[in-house]
Structures are given as structure tokens and as C-alpha cells.
Design a protein around this motif. Structure first.
Motif, PDB file in Angstrom:
ATOM      1  N   LEU A 228       0.658  -1.124   0.275  1.00 51.54           N
ATOM      2  CA  LEU A 228       0.002  -0.174   0.213  1.00 51.54           C
ATOM      3  C   LEU A 228       0.791   1.246  -0.131  1.00 51.54           C
ATOM      4  O   LEU A 228       0.548   2.637  -0.907  1.00 51.54           O
ATOM      5  CB  LEU A 228      -0.992   0.222   0.976  1.00 51.54           C
ATOM      6  CG  LEU A 228      -2.032  -0.862   2.003  1.00 51.54           C
ATOM      7  CD1 LEU A 228      -3.033  -0.702   2.304  1.00 51.54           C
ATOM      8  CD2 LEU A 228      -2.525  -0.843  -0.071  1.00 51.54           C
ATOM      9  N   VAL A 229       1.964   1.162   0.703  1.00 48.16           N
ATOM     10  CA  VAL A 229       2.876   1.714   0.671  1.00 48.16           C
ATOM     11  C   VAL A 229       3.532   2.815  -1.297  1.00 48.16           C
ATOM     12  O   VAL A 229       3.506   3.833  -1.287  1.00 48.16           O
ATOM     13  CB  VAL A 229       4.451   2.333   1.420  1.00 48.16           C
ATOM     14  CG1 VAL A 229       4.553   3.621   1.522  1.00 48.16           C
ATOM     15  CG2 VAL A 229       3.626   2.277   3.091  1.00 48.16           C
ATOM     16  N   GLU A 230       3.537   1.553  -1.685  1.00 44.93           N
ATOM     17  CA  GLU A 230       4.300   1.804  -3.143  1.00 44.93           C
ATOM     18  C   GLU A 230       3.435   2.010  -3.945  1.00 44.93           C
ATOM     19  O   GLU A 230       3.433   2.283  -4.967  1.00 44.93           O
ATOM     20  CB  GLU A 230       4.599   0.336  -2.722  1.00 44.93           C
ATOM     21  CG  GLU A 230       6.890   0.153  -2.628  1.00 44.93           C
ATOM     22  CD  GLU A 230       7.421  -0.875  -3.592  1.00 44.93           C
ATOM     23  OE1 GLU A 230       7.450  -1.084  -5.032  1.00 44.93           O
ATOM     24  OE2 GLU A 230       7.904  -1.649  -2.287  1.00 44.93           O
ATOM     25  N   TYR A 231       2.517   0.954  -3.491  1.00 43.60           N
ATOM     26  CA  TYR A 231       1.222   1.486  -4.523  1.00 43.60           C
ATOM     27  C   TYR A 231      -0.202   1.781  -3.650  1.00 43.60           C
ATOM     28  O   TYR A 231      -0.964   1.176  -3.730  1.00 43.60           O
ATOM     29  CB  TYR A 231       0.875   0.367  -5.645  1.00 43.60           C
ATOM     30  CG  TYR A 231       1.134  -0.244  -6.354  1.00 43.60           C
ATOM     31  CD1 TYR A 231       2.089   0.260  -7.660  1.00 43.60           C
ATOM     32  CD2 TYR A 231       2.603  -1.329  -5.682  1.00 43.60           C
ATOM     33  CE1 TYR A 231       3.240  -0.263  -7.986  1.00 43.60           C
ATOM     34  CE2 TYR A 231       3.750  -2.051  -6.361  1.00 43.60           C
ATOM     35  CZ  TYR A 231       3.990  -1.687  -7.669  1.00 43.60           C
ATOM     36  OH  TYR A 231       4.822  -2.090  -8.259  1.00 43.60           O
TER      37      TYR A 231
ATOM     38  N   SER B  75      -5.778   0.031 -15.045  1.00 45.74           N
ATOM     39  CA  SER B  75      -6.024   1.084 -14.617  1.00 45.74           C
ATOM     40  C   SER B  75      -4.876   1.649 -13.665  1.00 45.74           C
ATOM     41  O   SER B  75      -5.755   2.996 -13.603  1.00 45.74           O
ATOM     42  CB  SER B  75      -7.285   1.112 -13.107  1.00 45.74           C
ATOM     43  OG  SER B  75      -7.071  -0.025 -12.641  1.00 45.74           O
ATOM     44  N   LEU B  76      -3.974   1.650 -13.516  1.00 47.36           N
ATOM     45  CA  LEU B  76      -3.938   2.345 -12.051  1.00 47.36           C
ATOM     46  C   LEU B  76      -2.385   3.130 -12.584  1.00 47.36           C
ATOM     47  O   LEU B  76      -2.298   3.925 -14.156  1.00 47.36           O
ATOM     48  CB  LEU B  76      -2.224   1.143 -12.123  1.00 47.36           C
ATOM     49  CG  LEU B  76      -2.166  -0.266 -11.031  1.00 47.36           C
ATOM     50  CD1 LEU B  76      -1.066  -0.530 -11.195  1.00 47.36           C
ATOM     51  CD2 LEU B  76      -3.153   0.705  -9.373  1.00 47.36           C
ATOM     52  N   GLU B  77      -2.628   4.741 -12.614  1.00 41.64           N
ATOM     53  CA  GLU B  77      -2.490   5.697 -13.018  1.00 41.64           C
ATOM     54  C   GLU B  77      -0.831   5.778 -13.729  1.00 41.64           C
ATOM     55  O   GLU B  77      -0.737   6.452 -14.828  1.00 41.64           O
ATOM     56  CB  GLU B  77      -1.802   7.058 -12.144  1.00 41.64           C
ATOM     57  CG  GLU B  77      -3.653   7.399 -12.141  1.00 41.64           C
ATOM     58  CD  GLU B  77      -4.293   7.851 -13.176  1.00 41.64           C
ATOM     59  OE1 GLU B  77      -4.177   8.839 -14.337  1.00 41.64           O
ATOM     60  OE2 GLU B  77      -6.069   7.505 -13.358  1.00 41.64           O
ATOM     61  N   ARG B  78       0.617   4.813 -13.244  1.00 38.11           N
ATOM     62  CA  ARG B  78       1.299   4.518 -13.437  1.00 38.11           C
ATOM     63  C   ARG B  78       1.099   4.035 -14.979  1.00 38.11           C
ATOM     64  O   ARG B  78       2.568   4.626 -15.887  1.00 38.11           O
ATOM     65  CB  ARG B  78       2.369   4.025 -12.701  1.00 38.11           C
ATOM     66  CG  ARG B  78       2.742   5.027 -11.136  1.00 38.11           C
ATOM     67  CD  ARG B  78       3.867   4.333 -10.328  1.00 38.11           C
ATOM     68  NE  ARG B  78       3.246   4.562  -9.166  1.00 38.11           N
ATOM     69  CZ  ARG B  78       3.894   3.821  -7.730  1.00 38.11           C
ATOM     70  NH1 ARG B  78       4.621   2.959  -8.415  1.00 38.11           N
ATOM     71  NH2 ARG B  78       3.517   4.184  -6.858  1.00 38.11           N
ATOM     72  N   VAL B  79       1.062   3.203 -14.903  1.00 42.62           N
ATOM     73  CA  VAL B  79       0.333   2.528 -16.231  1.00 42.62           C
ATOM     74  C   VAL B  79       0.388   2.866 -17.048  1.00 42.62           C
ATOM     75  O   VAL B  79       0.433   3.022 -17.608  1.00 42.62           O
ATOM     76  CB  VAL B  79      -0.006   0.689 -15.686  1.00 42.62           C
ATOM     77  CG1 VAL B  79      -0.304   0.014 -17.305  1.00 42.62           C
ATOM     78  CG2 VAL B  79       0.620   0.074 -14.890  1.00 42.62           C
ATOM     79  N   LYS B  80      -1.159   4.019 -16.839  1.00 43.00           N
ATOM     80  CA  LYS B  80      -1.783   4.584 -18.195  1.00 43.00           C
ATOM     81  C   LYS B  80      -0.708   5.737 -18.725  1.00 43.00           C
ATOM     82  O   LYS B  80      -0.586   6.110 -19.663  1.00 43.00           O
ATOM     83  CB  LYS B  80      -2.934   5.153 -17.677  1.00 43.00           C
ATOM     84  CG  LYS B  80      -4.090   4.835 -17.355  1.00 43.00           C
ATOM     85  CD  LYS B  80      -4.786   5.492 -17.221  1.00 43.00           C
ATOM     86  CE  LYS B  80      -6.524   4.109 -16.143  1.00 43.00           C
ATOM     87  NZ  LYS B  80      -6.925   5.159 -16.468  1.00 43.00           N
ATOM     88  N   ALA B  81       0.415   6.061 -17.898  1.00 45.13           N
ATOM     89  CA  ALA B  81       1.240   7.342 -18.187  1.00 45.13           C
ATOM     90  C   ALA B  81       2.139   6.964 -18.767  1.00 45.13           C
ATOM     91  O   ALA B  81       3.171   7.009 -19.792  1.00 45.13           O
ATOM     92  CB  ALA B  81       1.432   7.628 -17.087  1.00 45.13           C
ATOM     93  N   LEU B  82       2.581   5.226 -18.207  1.00 45.06           N
ATOM     94  CA  LEU B  82       3.940   4.735 -19.057  1.00 45.06           C
ATOM     95  C   LEU B  82       3.510   4.075 -20.517  1.00 45.06           C
ATOM     96  O   LEU B  82       4.032   4.282 -21.809  1.00 45.06           O
ATOM     97  CB  LEU B  82       3.938   3.063 -18.169  1.00 45.06           C
ATOM     98  CG  LEU B  82       5.333   2.343 -18.897  1.00 45.06           C
ATOM     99  CD1 LEU B  82       6.863   2.900 -19.126  1.00 45.06           C
ATOM    100  CD2 LEU B  82       5.323   0.987 -18.160  1.00 45.06           C
ATOM    101  N   TYR B  83       2.451   3.721 -21.244  1.00 48.01           N
ATOM    102  CA  TYR B  83       1.151   3.210 -22.243  1.00 48.01           C
ATOM    103  C   TYR B  83       1.421   4.245 -23.210  1.00 48.01           C
ATOM    104  O   TYR B  83       1.851   4.860 -24.049  1.00 48.01           O
ATOM    105  CB  TYR B  83       0.212   3.196 -21.743  1.00 48.01           C
ATOM    106  CG  TYR B  83       0.469   1.226 -21.732  1.00 48.01           C
ATOM    107  CD1 TYR B  83       1.560   0.415 -21.968  1.00 48.01           C
ATOM    108  CD2 TYR B  83      -0.468   0.728 -20.420  1.00 48.01           C
ATOM    109  CE1 TYR B  83       1.807  -0.852 -21.971  1.00 48.01           C
ATOM    110  CE2 TYR B  83      -0.521  -0.876 -20.680  1.00 48.01           C
ATOM    111  CZ  TYR B  83       0.117  -1.424 -21.088  1.00 48.01           C
ATOM    112  OH  TYR B  83       1.063  -2.739 -20.532  1.00 48.01           O
ATOM    113  N   GLN B  84       0.708   5.886 -22.247  1.00 43.63           N
ATOM    114  CA  GLN B  84       1.193   7.201 -22.873  1.00 43.63           C
ATOM    115  C   GLN B  84       1.923   7.074 -23.332  1.00 43.63           C
ATOM    116  O   GLN B  84       2.034   7.525 -24.453  1.00 43.63           O
ATOM    117  CB  GLN B  84       0.346   7.992 -21.853  1.00 43.63           C
ATOM    118  CG  GLN B  84       0.877   9.543 -22.342  1.00 43.63           C
ATOM    119  CD  GLN B  84      -0.992   9.631 -23.771  1.00 43.63           C
ATOM    120  OE1 GLN B  84      -1.504   8.642 -23.787  1.00 43.63           O
ATOM    121  NE2 GLN B  84      -0.381  10.050 -24.666  1.00 43.63           N
TER     122      GLN B  84
END
Length: 185
Positions: free
Chosen positions: A6-9, A36-45
Motif C-alpha cells: 500500500l505504501v508503494e501503490y 487501471s493504475l495511473e502509473r501504467v496509463k502514464a507509461l503506456y501514454q
């Protein structure tokens, strides 16, 4: 472990323990949550933007392809011509050295000495021929039309040949005394 997760995500803090266990056991559920994670969305973007930038660069490179091939061909031709000219330059330089060697002071002195000898031989040959002609004609020395050279022609020719001979000898003597200097240039 749940606390560290939970600290990391922090995005997963709303999920219950059962949901977290379901994520680990169900690959489809995992993929849904993961994407659905923002980091993953940003990475894909970012990845999509890089892909578009690469496509743009590739497209630009393709528009330049023909001119680059033409430039490469021109460069190769120019390089080949330069190598050919470089090779020819060596031959021309060799020919030039050979030609210049004929005008060095040492070579010119040698030619002068040879011409002195040749001039002496030529004047002696004409004198010998005239004496033999005269003795064959009974020693008159006047010469006749059928006998060849008359005395006036002989004297004129012999004097000319001896004058040239003596001029060359004088130049050779001046040279040996160091009175002749050659300008190179």
C-alpha cells in the motif's frame, strides 16, 4: 507485506484483502486492475508518444531516402575520382621529376661535354672526308662538281663547326672554374 504494498501503490488502498488475493489468483482481474493504475496509463501514454515520434522520424527519413542515396552515390563517385586523380598525380609527379632531371646542372654539364665531343668528331669527319676527296682527285684540292665539296664550301663548313666546338669548350672551361651559375625556378 500488505502495508508495504500500500505504501508503494497507494492506488490499491481501497481494495480489500480478499480483492488483493483475487488479483493474485485471477490473471484477467490482475490485468484489469494493472491497466487501471495511473502509473501504467502514464507509461503506456509515454510509449505511444514515443512510437508516434519514431514514426514521424521514420517518415521524415523515408522522404530523404532518395536524396541521401543520390548524395551517397555522388560522394562515392567523387571519392573514386579523387583516388583516380591521386594515382594519376603520382604518375605526373614522376614524369615531372624525370623531365626536371634533364635540366639539372650536372645533367646539362654532361650534355655539354658530350656535345663538345660530338662537335669535334663532326669537324674532324668533314676534314677527313675533304682530305680523302682531295687525294682521290689527284691532290688538286680545288674540287670538281663530280667530286663533292669545293674548298670554299669546306672552309666555310669547317670554320662553322670549329667555332661551335670552341664556344662549347669555353663554356665547359668557365663551368669548371665555377664561373657558371644556374638559376633554378
Amino acid at each position: 507485506m500488505a502495508t508495504q504494498l500500500l505504501v508503494e501503490y497507494p492506488e490499491l488502498s481501497y481494495l480489500s484483502r480478499q480483492d488483493l488475493e483475487d488479483i493474485l489468483s485471477d490473471p484477467v482481474y490482475f490485468q484489469a486492475i494493472f491497466h487501471s493504475l495511473e502509473r501504467v496509463k502514464a507509461l503506456y501514454q509515454s510509449q505511444a508518444e514515443l512510437g508516434r515520434a519514431n514514426e514521424s522520424i521514420a517518415s521524415h527519413n523515408l522522404t530523404m531516402q532518395e536524396s541521401l542515396y543520390a548524395l551517397r552515390s555522388d560522394t562515392k563517385n567523387a571519392f573514386d575520382e579523387a583516388r583516380s586523380l591521386e594515382s594519376r598525380w603520382k604518375d605526373v609527379e614522376k614524369d615531372q621529376r624525370e623531365i626536371y632531371s634533364r635540366y639539372t646542372p650536372q645533367f646539362l654539364l654532361m650534355r655539354l661535354k658530350h656535345s663538345i665531343t660530338a662537335q669535334d668528331d663532326a669537324s674532324e669527319a668533314i676534314a677527313t672526308a675533304f682530305v680523302q676527296q682531295s687525294s682521290n682527285n689527284g691532290g688538286s684540292g680545288g674540287g670538281t662538281p663530280e667530286s663533292g665539296m669545293d674548298i670554299d664550301d669546306f672552309v666555310k663548313e669547317f670554320r662553322y663547326l670549329r667555332r661551335v666546338y670552341h664556344k662549347r669548350v669555353i663554356w665547359g672551361d668557365k663551368w669548371s672554374k665555377g664561373q657558371v651559375s644556374w638559376r633554378e625556378g
